[in-house]
Write a protein that holds these residues in place. Sequence first.
Motif, PDB file in Angstrom:
ATOM      1  N   LEU A 125     -23.240 -32.584  23.419  1.00 17.40           N
ATOM      2  CA  LEU A 125     -22.680 -33.226  24.156  1.00 17.40           C
ATOM      3  C   LEU A 125     -23.281 -34.863  24.124  1.00 17.40           C
ATOM      4  O   LEU A 125     -22.572 -35.387  24.877  1.00 17.40           O
ATOM      5  N   GLU A 126     -23.092 -35.768  22.734  1.00 16.22           N
ATOM      6  CA  GLU A 126     -24.471 -36.794  22.615  1.00 16.22           C
ATOM      7  C   GLU A 126     -23.248 -37.617  21.753  1.00 16.22           C
ATOM      8  O   GLU A 126     -23.717 -38.647  21.353  1.00 16.22           O
ATOM      9  N   SER A 127     -22.231 -36.913  21.810  1.00 18.95           N
ATOM     10  CA  SER A 127     -21.039 -37.100  20.141  1.00 18.95           C
ATOM     11  C   SER A 127     -20.172 -38.546  21.332  1.00 18.95           C
ATOM     12  O   SER A 127     -19.727 -38.316  22.671  1.00 18.95           O
ATOM     13  N   GLU A 128     -20.405 -39.764  20.926  1.00 17.75           N
ATOM     14  CA  GLU A 128     -20.083 -40.509  21.707  1.00 17.75           C
ATOM     15  C   GLU A 128     -18.197 -40.997  21.511  1.00 17.75           C
ATOM     16  O   GLU A 128     -17.443 -40.708  22.737  1.00 17.75           O
ATOM     17  N   GLY A 129     -17.887 -40.137  20.637  1.00 20.15           N
ATOM     18  CA  GLY A 129     -16.120 -39.235  20.674  1.00 20.15           C
ATOM     19  C   GLY A 129     -15.600 -38.301  21.533  1.00 20.15           C
ATOM     20  O   GLY A 129     -14.848 -38.510  22.448  1.00 20.15           O
ATOM     21  N   ARG A 130     -16.178 -37.462  21.800  1.00 25.35           N
ATOM     22  CA  ARG A 130     -16.351 -36.897  22.934  1.00 25.35           C
ATOM     23  C   ARG A 130     -16.411 -37.448  24.300  1.00 25.35           C
ATOM     24  O   ARG A 130     -16.299 -37.051  25.959  1.00 25.35           O
ATOM     25  N   VAL A 131     -18.234 -37.853  24.697  1.00 21.42           N
ATOM     26  CA  VAL A 131     -17.904 -37.807  25.377  1.00 21.42           C
ATOM     27  C   VAL A 131     -17.883 -39.827  26.220  1.00 21.42           C
ATOM     28  O   VAL A 131     -16.368 -39.810  27.242  1.00 21.42           O
ATOM     29  N   ASN A 132     -16.254 -40.541  25.499  1.00 20.57           N
ATOM     30  CA  ASN A 132     -14.959 -41.317  25.728  1.00 20.57           C
ATOM     31  C   ASN A 132     -13.904 -40.539  25.173  1.00 20.57           C
ATOM     32  O   ASN A 132     -12.984 -40.761  26.201  1.00 20.57           O
ATOM     33  N   GLY A 133     -13.599 -39.104  25.315  1.00 21.87           N
ATOM     34  CA  GLY A 133     -12.319 -38.287  25.794  1.00 21.87           C
ATOM     35  C   GLY A 133     -12.908 -37.379  26.327  1.00 21.87           C
ATOM     36  O   GLY A 133     -12.390 -37.195  27.510  1.00 21.87           O
ATOM     37  N   LEU A 134     -12.873 -35.820  25.468  1.00 17.90           N
ATOM     38  CA  LEU A 134     -12.929 -35.094  26.281  1.00 17.90           C
ATOM     39  C   LEU A 134     -13.265 -35.061  27.175  1.00 17.90           C
ATOM     40  O   LEU A 134     -13.404 -34.659  28.024  1.00 17.90           O
ATOM     41  N   PHE A 135     -15.145 -35.817  27.527  1.00 23.31           N
ATOM     42  CA  PHE A 135     -15.957 -35.536  28.945  1.00 23.31           C
ATOM     43  C   PHE A 135     -15.529 -36.374  29.812  1.00 23.31           C
ATOM     44  O   PHE A 135     -16.167 -36.274  30.535  1.00 23.31           O
TER      45      PHE A 135
END
Length: 236
Positions: free
Chosen positions: A133-143
């Motif tokens: 849950l804590e990846s900057e890339g996933r927060v800005n992309g997937l999530f």
Amino acid sequence: MAVGTLPTSSLGAQRAGDALGYFPTPPWATRALCEWLDAELDEPMAVQTAWEPACGEMHMVRPLRERFAEVIASDVQPYGDHQLIDFPSFGWAYPKADWVITNPPFFLAESFIATAFDAAKRGVAMLVRTAFLESEGRVNGLFTANPPSYVLQFAERVVMLKGRLIRANAVDPFAEVEGRKASSATSYCWIVWLRGADGLWPGDTRLRWIKPCRARLERDSDYPDYCVLPAGPAPT
């Protein structure tokens, strides 16, 4: 190995653990998800279908089959009686299931999720490390593009070991240190996406906790009997 040798089938699982990130899921963790879904869904799970696309040795498939009308089992590795499918590369060729539910290889989780969005008619549930849950890339992309509907955080640890399934706090016969008990410093959660009536994945993430339930939901038959062989004499 400290005290024994894995049987042939589990040796294959260990090799997959090295190459594909195979960490078998304790069935109680899947039953916990199923209990939550049964309480939340409008339509009974007993009339729905599910697809487990990283099924390994079927440890997640069996509890899913306790609830769903039909469960499709597939994996890229030939563990046993399942379909051989490279899920992230499969595209639109496979008939859709109501749900895609799996514990994906960590380094392929985003690819599994993207494919699951295409393959699932009603919902997607992924068992991941809470750190996912804590990846900057996933927060800005997937999530941001597809916020989950729910994050279901386990309040107790889900013990997952590479290539083998050992009951929590039981002695792991394949541990590097003889007599070490199965445990984990890793926290896990289920991430759940529910498809809206318009066919889209609406974003309104809610956090829920899965309260301690392992003792209630696990069964002795969930865990393989590895038939550990005595260690041979040291070479001279």
